[in-house]
Design a protein around this motif. Structure first.
Motif, PDB file in Angstrom:
ATOM      1  N   LYS A 237       0.833  -1.217   0.000  1.00  0.00           N
ATOM      2  CA  LYS A 237       0.000   0.000   0.000  1.00  0.00           C
ATOM      3  C   LYS A 237       0.865   1.264   0.000  1.00  0.00           C
ATOM      4  O   LYS A 237       0.653   2.173  -0.800  1.00  0.00           O
ATOM      5  CB  LYS A 237      -0.921   0.014   1.240  1.00  0.00           C
ATOM      6  CG  LYS A 237      -1.820  -1.206   1.364  1.00  0.00           C
ATOM      7  CD  LYS A 237      -2.727  -1.125   2.589  1.00  0.00           C
ATOM      8  CE  LYS A 237      -2.015  -1.139   3.928  1.00  0.00           C
ATOM      9  NZ  LYS A 237      -1.299  -2.391   4.242  1.00  0.00           N
ATOM     10  N   THR A 238       1.827   1.283   0.911  1.00  0.00           N
ATOM     11  CA  THR A 238       2.704   2.455   1.006  1.00  0.00           C
ATOM     12  C   THR A 238       3.524   2.608  -0.268  1.00  0.00           C
ATOM     13  O   THR A 238       3.699   3.716  -0.780  1.00  0.00           O
ATOM     14  CB  THR A 238       3.628   2.321   2.239  1.00  0.00           C
ATOM     15  OG1 THR A 238       2.815   2.387   3.413  1.00  0.00           O
ATOM     16  CG2 THR A 238       4.667   3.423   2.289  1.00  0.00           C
ATOM     17  N   THR A 239       3.984   1.489  -0.790  1.00  0.00           N
ATOM     18  CA  THR A 239       4.773   1.534  -2.017  1.00  0.00           C
ATOM     19  C   THR A 239       3.941   2.126  -3.156  1.00  0.00           C
ATOM     20  O   THR A 239       4.422   2.999  -3.903  1.00  0.00           O
ATOM     21  CB  THR A 239       5.249   0.107  -2.383  1.00  0.00           C
ATOM     22  OG1 THR A 239       5.997  -0.417  -1.277  1.00  0.00           O
ATOM     23  CG2 THR A 239       6.114   0.111  -3.629  1.00  0.00           C
TER      24      THR A 239
ATOM     25  N   LEU B  42      -2.880   9.943   1.552  1.00  0.00           N
ATOM     26  CA  LEU B  42      -2.781   9.800   3.011  1.00  0.00           C
ATOM     27  C   LEU B  42      -2.395   8.368   3.357  1.00  0.00           C
ATOM     28  O   LEU B  42      -3.084   7.418   2.987  1.00  0.00           O
ATOM     29  CB  LEU B  42      -4.125  10.152   3.659  1.00  0.00           C
ATOM     30  CG  LEU B  42      -4.717  11.516   3.280  1.00  0.00           C
ATOM     31  CD1 LEU B  42      -5.921  11.345   2.362  1.00  0.00           C
ATOM     32  CD2 LEU B  42      -5.119  12.319   4.511  1.00  0.00           C
ATOM     33  N   ASP B  43      -1.272   8.214   4.055  1.00  0.00           N
ATOM     34  CA  ASP B  43      -0.776   6.877   4.390  1.00  0.00           C
ATOM     35  C   ASP B  43      -1.037   6.578   5.864  1.00  0.00           C
ATOM     36  O   ASP B  43      -0.295   7.034   6.725  1.00  0.00           O
ATOM     37  CB  ASP B  43       0.714   6.777   4.078  1.00  0.00           C
ATOM     38  CG  ASP B  43       1.208   5.332   4.139  1.00  0.00           C
ATOM     39  OD1 ASP B  43       0.402   4.424   4.473  1.00  0.00           O
ATOM     40  OD2 ASP B  43       2.398   5.108   3.860  1.00  0.00           O
ATOM     41  N   GLU B  44      -2.087   5.843   6.129  1.00  0.00           N
ATOM     42  CA  GLU B  44      -2.491   5.498   7.499  1.00  0.00           C
ATOM     43  C   GLU B  44      -2.359   6.703   8.439  1.00  0.00           C
ATOM     44  O   GLU B  44      -1.718   6.603   9.494  1.00  0.00           O
ATOM     45  CB  GLU B  44      -1.659   4.313   8.010  1.00  0.00           C
ATOM     46  CG  GLU B  44      -1.742   3.133   7.049  1.00  0.00           C
ATOM     47  CD  GLU B  44      -1.584   1.787   7.731  1.00  0.00           C
ATOM     48  OE1 GLU B  44      -2.039   1.640   8.879  1.00  0.00           O
ATOM     49  OE2 GLU B  44      -1.029   0.873   7.099  1.00  0.00           O
ATOM     50  N   PRO B  45      -2.983   7.827   8.067  1.00  0.00           N
ATOM     51  CA  PRO B  45      -2.743   9.051   8.838  1.00  0.00           C
ATOM     52  C   PRO B  45      -3.270   8.970  10.263  1.00  0.00           C
ATOM     53  O   PRO B  45      -2.795   9.703  11.125  1.00  0.00           O
ATOM     54  CB  PRO B  45      -3.492  10.120   8.039  1.00  0.00           C
ATOM     55  CG  PRO B  45      -4.573   9.370   7.321  1.00  0.00           C
ATOM     56  CD  PRO B  45      -3.946   8.046   6.972  1.00  0.00           C
TER      57      PRO B  45
HETATM   58 MG   LIG Z   1       2.401   1.029   4.834  1.00  0.00          MG
END
Ligand SMILES: [Mg+2]
Ligand SMILES: Nc1ncnc2c1ncn2[C@@H]1O[C@H](COP(=O)(O)OP(=O)(O)O)[C@@H](O)[C@H]1O
Length: 252
Positions: A49-51, A161-164
């Motif tokens: 996901k982050t990638t 937004l990454d797991e904000p």
């Molecule tokens: Mg991640």
């Protein structure tokens, strides 16, 4: 490369493959995200996901395939894409107001307009009374509100937004989710929101991209038509929750 025959707003991801060395992190990701859409990328830890979000942000580059934003290939970060991370990436030596003004100040906006911008976005996130505070004087939830205000103040078309809210307690997390929906409804930016929480995705998203790991790929794309305002106790919420949960668990 993306099909540019019809240039239209939004994000187009085509056959994206991303390797870290010999490690295949993302395989064959194709996805269209419409202008002003709220999309959640949902999946277990390590599914990429982050990638994927970082590739959209232009921080990292695909091994093959491509990403286009408004018909233009992503070649690096850009002002039309604002990013909010899980860790509060605020400048500790700036006040809340100075943090929010950072992007527009870099863009050369004059002092008077800067104040209007920070006043607007701090009001939007409910922090008007905290503008002279420093980040270390705020709670975790307040810091993430500042991070969202700061990202919005740069007027991006797209918010990544990454797991904000991942580091926040459950109550604070729900109230920030409520606020984000309100902000999205008021400002109509495209939101791509990474989470591993089904409930969060069901509450927030219009479209839920269910990912799976090893290698990271899309398992299902689920349209979430639960009516808004959404209640976390409604039948429509639970039935969508079950549907997404089943898609995540599906081992076929
Ligand atoms: Mg991640
Ligand atoms: N910089 C990196 N170098 C090598 N492998 C990485 C790097 N970043 C992430 N990975 C690997 O890529 C996979 C996906 O990671 P990530 O995108 O962080 O997943 P998620 O955000 O869904 O938890 C994981 O297996 C992770 O170990």
């Amino acid at each position: 490369m993306p099909d540019n025959t019809a240039i239209r707003p939004g994000i187009a991801i085509r056959n994206l493959v991303l390797h870290y060395g010999v490690h295949e992190v993302l395989r064959g990701i194709s996805l269209d995200i419409a202008d002003a859409e709220f999309v959640c990328l949902l999946g277990p830890s390590g599914c990429g996901k982050t990638t994927l979000l970082n590739a959209i942000a232009g921080f990292i580059f695909p091994t093959a395939g491509g990403i286009a934003v408004n018909g233009h290939e992503v070649r690096g970060p850009g002002a039309e894409r604002g990013v909010v991370f899980q860790e509060y990436a605020l400048f500790p030596w700036f006040t809340v107001e100075q943090n929010v003004q950072y992007g527009p100040r870099l863009a050369g906006v004059d002092r008077k307009a800067l104040n209007a911008i920070s006043d607007h976005y701090l009001e939007l996130v409910g922090l008007s009374d905290f503008k002279r505070h420093y980040p270390n004087q705020l709670s975790g939830g307040q810091r993430q509100r500042v991070a969202i205000a700061r990202a919005l103040a740069a007027k991006p078309e797209i918010l990544l937004l990454d797991e904000p809210f991942g580091a926040l307690d459950a109550m604070t997390r729900e109230s920030l989710q409520d606020e984000l929906v309100r902000i999205w409804e008021a400002e109509r930016r495209t939101c791509v929101f990474v989470t591993h929480s089904i409930g969060e995705a069901v509450f927030l998203a219009e479209t839920i991209i269910v990912m799976q790991a090893q290698p990271g790929r899309i398992r299902a794309i689920i349209r979430n038509d639960a009516p808004r305002p959404r209640a976390r106790t409604s039948d429509s919420y639970f039935s969508m929750y079950r549907k997404v949960d089943e898609a995540l668990r599906d081992r076929t």
